[in-house]
Each structure stands twice: as structure tokens, then as C-alpha cells.
Design an enzyme around this catalytic site. Structure first.
Site, PDB file in Angstrom:
ATOM      1  N   ASN A  10       8.559  24.755  31.599  1.00  0.00           N
ATOM      2  CA  ASN A  10       9.408  23.566  31.724  1.00  0.00           C
ATOM      3  C   ASN A  10      10.776  23.881  31.126  1.00  0.00           C
ATOM      4  OD1 ASN A  10      10.565  21.053  31.813  1.00  0.00           O
ATOM      5  ND2 ASN A  10       9.161  20.085  30.369  1.00  0.00           N
ATOM      6  N   LYS A  12      13.368  22.068  31.203  1.00  0.00           N
ATOM      7  CA  LYS A  12      14.008  20.839  30.724  1.00  0.00           C
ATOM      8  C   LYS A  12      15.472  20.789  31.187  1.00  0.00           C
ATOM      9  CE  LYS A  12      10.651  20.509  27.034  1.00  0.00           C
ATOM     10  NZ  LYS A  12      10.352  20.143  25.640  1.00  0.00           N
ATOM     11  N   HIS A  96       5.784  13.286  30.967  1.00  0.00           N
ATOM     12  CA  HIS A  96       6.152  14.068  29.787  1.00  0.00           C
ATOM     13  C   HIS A  96       6.525  13.138  28.638  1.00  0.00           C
ATOM     14  CE1 HIS A  96       8.184  16.937  27.174  1.00  0.00           C
ATOM     15  NE2 HIS A  96       7.568  17.895  27.849  1.00  0.00           N
ATOM     16  N   GLU A  98       8.720  13.213  26.448  1.00  0.00           N
ATOM     17  CA  GLU A  98      10.142  12.922  26.276  1.00  0.00           C
ATOM     18  C   GLU A  98      10.566  11.761  27.164  1.00  0.00           C
ATOM     19  OE1 GLU A  98      11.054  17.530  25.042  1.00  0.00           O
ATOM     20  OE2 GLU A  98      11.610  16.848  27.042  1.00  0.00           O
ATOM     21  N   GLU A 166      -0.125  17.814  25.383  1.00  0.00           N
ATOM     22  CA  GLU A 166       1.032  18.199  24.588  1.00  0.00           C
ATOM     23  C   GLU A 166       1.181  17.256  23.398  1.00  0.00           C
ATOM     24  OE1 GLU A 166       4.236  20.464  27.067  1.00  0.00           O
ATOM     25  OE2 GLU A 166       4.385  18.336  27.500  1.00  0.00           O
ATOM     26  N   GLY A 172       8.774  21.447  20.658  1.00  0.00           N
ATOM     27  CA  GLY A 172      10.110  21.806  20.216  1.00  0.00           C
ATOM     28  C   GLY A 172      10.307  21.790  18.721  1.00  0.00           C
ATOM     29  N   SER A 212       5.229  24.242  21.524  1.00  0.00           N
ATOM     30  CA  SER A 212       5.703  25.417  20.789  1.00  0.00           C
ATOM     31  C   SER A 212       4.849  26.658  21.038  1.00  0.00           C
ATOM     32  CB  SER A 212       5.790  25.103  19.287  1.00  0.00           C
ATOM     33  OG  SER A 212       6.712  24.068  19.047  1.00  0.00           O
TER      34      SER A 212
END
Length: 254
Positions: A10, A12, A96, A98, A166, A172, A212
């Protein structure tokens, strides 16, 4: 039932034309296991999808990072599943964390997106995961099960769905769920699918880990029985993504 290892990248909201060319060049030149062993899908920003699709080696595929929940129309700034299918984009990432956190996408909205994308011929990487606060309160499985349930209530055929677990606290941040922590959630998710969908779906659906993942920790994670691959963020922009793809060999030898 054997589940083919799956590695997604991904990208992003990253990349310029020159940077994308460099990433593609590294991928095209990488020595990786055969497509019989691992399925590789990378997800560049929308504007680079056709370029990456057309320049990437044929056994690697591309995914969009999102799509709209309805057919195209008066939805400024959105991209429809129909458009992606028309461009020959086979995969899409939905749900996702985010987007859930920043844009307020609910479990039900994500479920609606998944069923619509599938209906338009796309394959879906559906993301689930808990925040640090939810993990510390002991509600990880309650959260992840609710996110999965919102999808399961709407779809019948799971053959084109990959679940990406996730944990939000590991995305991240440099923090990684330990192999034991990740395996525990993957195993519980598989048991949830067996009890609430079917044993066949539980056995065949790939559940991949994201958070990560890098070249240093991927092999140990890949060795866990219920981890069927990875959805990789930052490391998918670097040469070490090749090492992560190679971790599929761990599963093959197991």
C-alpha cells in the site's frame, strides 16, 4: 486447505512519476518466488494506477486504495468500481483504518463498499483492526469481529476477498504485533468465520497481517500458521519489499 501467500504493498499518498518508475524498476528486477507460491499486488495512488499496471511485470497486479460505494455520478472526487474495472484494475483496498479514522467510514459503510466492489468484478482487500485503547481494554476481538460481521452479513461468496488484520497501533508507528499476538487474532478471526460463515470459508480465506512489516520481521511473522501474507505500508516503497515477498518461502517450506 492450502492458501496461497499474499503480499500487498500500500503506497498510500506517496510518489512522484520519477519515484514510481524507480519502485517499479526494483520490483521488475527482483528475484521472487513464482506466482504459484505468492500473489503480489501493489497499490499506488489513483493517478499512477494505469502507469504502474502497464509497466509492472505481468505476474504482479495492482489495487486501488479505495472506491466509491455506488455507480458513478455526482460524487466529486470519488472513483467508482466501474471505472477501476474498466481500466483492468483487479483489486481494491477497502476499510483501511486511516479512512475509518480520518473520514469516519463506519463498519456498515465499509460492508456496503465491499459488496458493491465485488458486484462490479473487483477483488477486495478488506481491512480490520483495533486501536491501542481498544487492545488495552481487552476488546480486540469484539472490534475485529464487528468489522468482519458488517462484511459477512452482505456477501455470500468469499473467494475474491482477502482480510487484512491491521492493528491501528502498529500502522506506521514502528511497533509490530508480536508473531504470537498477530497469530492469536488471525486464529480467532478464522474461528469466527467458521462459526458465523462456514468452515469452508474459514479454511480458504486468506487473512494477512499489516502493521510496520519490514524485511527484518517478515519471516518470523510468515511462519505463523494463520498468517497468510502481508499488507505492507512504508516498506513497500523500498527495495526490502522484495525480501518481504520472499518470506512466502517460509510458508512454502512449512
Amino acid at each position: 486447505m492450502a492458501r496461497k501467500f499474499f503480499v500487498g504493498g500500500n503506497w498510500k499518498c506517496n510518489g512522484t512519476s520519477e519515484e514510481v518508475k524507480k519502485i517499479v524498476s526494483v520490483l521488475n528486477g527482483g528475484q521472487v518466488p513464482s506466482p504459484d507460491v505468492v500473489e503480489v499486488v501493489v497499490s499506488p495512488p489513483f493517478v499512477f494506477l494505469p502507469e504502474v499496471k502497464n509497466s509492472l511485470r505481468p505476474e504482479f497486479h495492482v489495487a486501488a486504495q479505495n472506491c466509491w460505494v455506488k455507480k458513478g455520478g455526482a460524487y466529486t472526487g470519488e472513483v467508482s468500481a466501474e471505472m477501476l474495472h474498466n481500466l483492468g484494475i483487479p483489486w481494491v483496498i477497502l476499510g483501511h483504518s486511516e479512512r475509518r479514522a480520518i473520514l469516519g467510514e463506519t463498519n456498515e459503510f465499509v460492508g456496503e463498499k465491499v459488496v458493491y466492489a465485488l458486484s462490479q468484478g473487483l477483488k477486495v482487500i478488506a481491512c480490520v483492526g483495533e486501536t491501542l485503547e481498544q487492545r488495552e481494554s481487552g476488546s480486540t476481538m469484539e472490534v475485529v469481529a464487528a468489522q468482519t460481521k458488517a462484511i459477512a452479513e452482505k456477501i455470500k461468496d468469499w473467494s475474491n476477498v482477502v482480510i487484512a488484520y491491521e492493528p491501528v497501533w502498529a500502522i506506521g508507528t514502528g511497533k509490530v504485533a508480536s508473531p504470537a499476538q498477530a497469530q492469536e487474532v488471525h486464529n480467532e478471526l478464522r474461528k469466527w468465520l467458521a462459526a458465523n460463515v462456514s468452515p469452508e470459508v474459514a479454511a480458504s480465506t486468506r487473512i494477512i497481517y499489516g502493521g510496520s512489516v519490514n524485511g527484518a520481521n517478515c519471516k518470523e511473522l510468515a511462519g505463523q500458521p494463520d498468517i497468510d501474507g502481508f499488507l505492507v505500508g512504508g516498506a513497500s516503497l523500498k527495495p526490502e519489499f522484495i525480501d518481504i515477498i520472499k518470506s512466502a518461502e517460509v510458508k512454502k517450506s512449512a
